[in-house]
Design a protein around this motif. Structure first.
Motif, mmCIF file in Angstrom:
data_model
loop_
_atom_site.group_PDB
_atom_site.id
_atom_site.type_symbol
_atom_site.label_atom_id
_atom_site.label_comp_id
_atom_site.label_asym_id
_atom_site.label_seq_id
_atom_site.Cartn_x
_atom_site.Cartn_y
_atom_site.Cartn_z
ATOM 1 N N GLN A 7 13.522 -13.411 -36.504
ATOM 2 C CA GLN A 7 12.378 -14.482 -35.964
ATOM 3 C C GLN A 7 11.434 -13.606 -36.051
ATOM 4 O O GLN A 7 11.358 -13.563 -34.428
ATOM 5 N N ARG A 9 8.406 -14.058 -33.632
ATOM 6 C CA ARG A 9 7.807 -15.415 -32.688
ATOM 7 C C ARG A 9 7.144 -15.183 -32.315
ATOM 8 O O ARG A 9 6.737 -13.705 -31.794
ATOM 9 N N ASP A 56 7.075 -19.860 -34.937
ATOM 10 C CA ASP A 56 7.559 -19.378 -35.945
ATOM 11 C C ASP A 56 7.252 -18.844 -36.744
ATOM 12 O O ASP A 56 5.596 -18.912 -37.012
#
Length: 96
Positions: A7, A9, A56
């Motif tokens: 992800q 982030r 996120d």
């Protein structure tokens, strides 16, 4: 060592004098641009407010720099300090 999550982030911090609406306005701005809050912590020390979020940013509806500018404008409106950093940058700057 930073775990690979797959992800994108970011870490968002908010510091300043406590007032009504800080959490609501910050989270509304994030939701508006499809940033998902993965974890959140907030603390009050008398009238001093602090909050840190892990978000996120994989599916942001705008680029990171534009989100940062909108958060800067919100920080002026709320009279608090808001800082947004990519997670890797945050971890690098705060390593022990």
């Amino acid at each position: 060592m930073v775990k690979e999550t797959g992800q994108k982030r970011a870490v968002l911090t908010v510091l300043g004098s406590d007032k009504v609406g800080i959490v609501a306005k910050v989270t509304a701005l994030l939701a508006k641009h499809n940033a998902n809050i993965l974890d959140i912590s907030q603390t009050l020390l008398e009238d001093l407010f602090s909050m840190i979020m892990l978000i996120d940013i994989e599916d942001l509806s705008l680029d990171f720099e534009t989100l940062n500018k909108e958060l800067e404008e919100l920080s002026k409106e709320l009279e608090v300090q808001i800082k947004l950093q990519n997670e890797e940058v945050f971890r690098y700057m705060h390593r022990i």
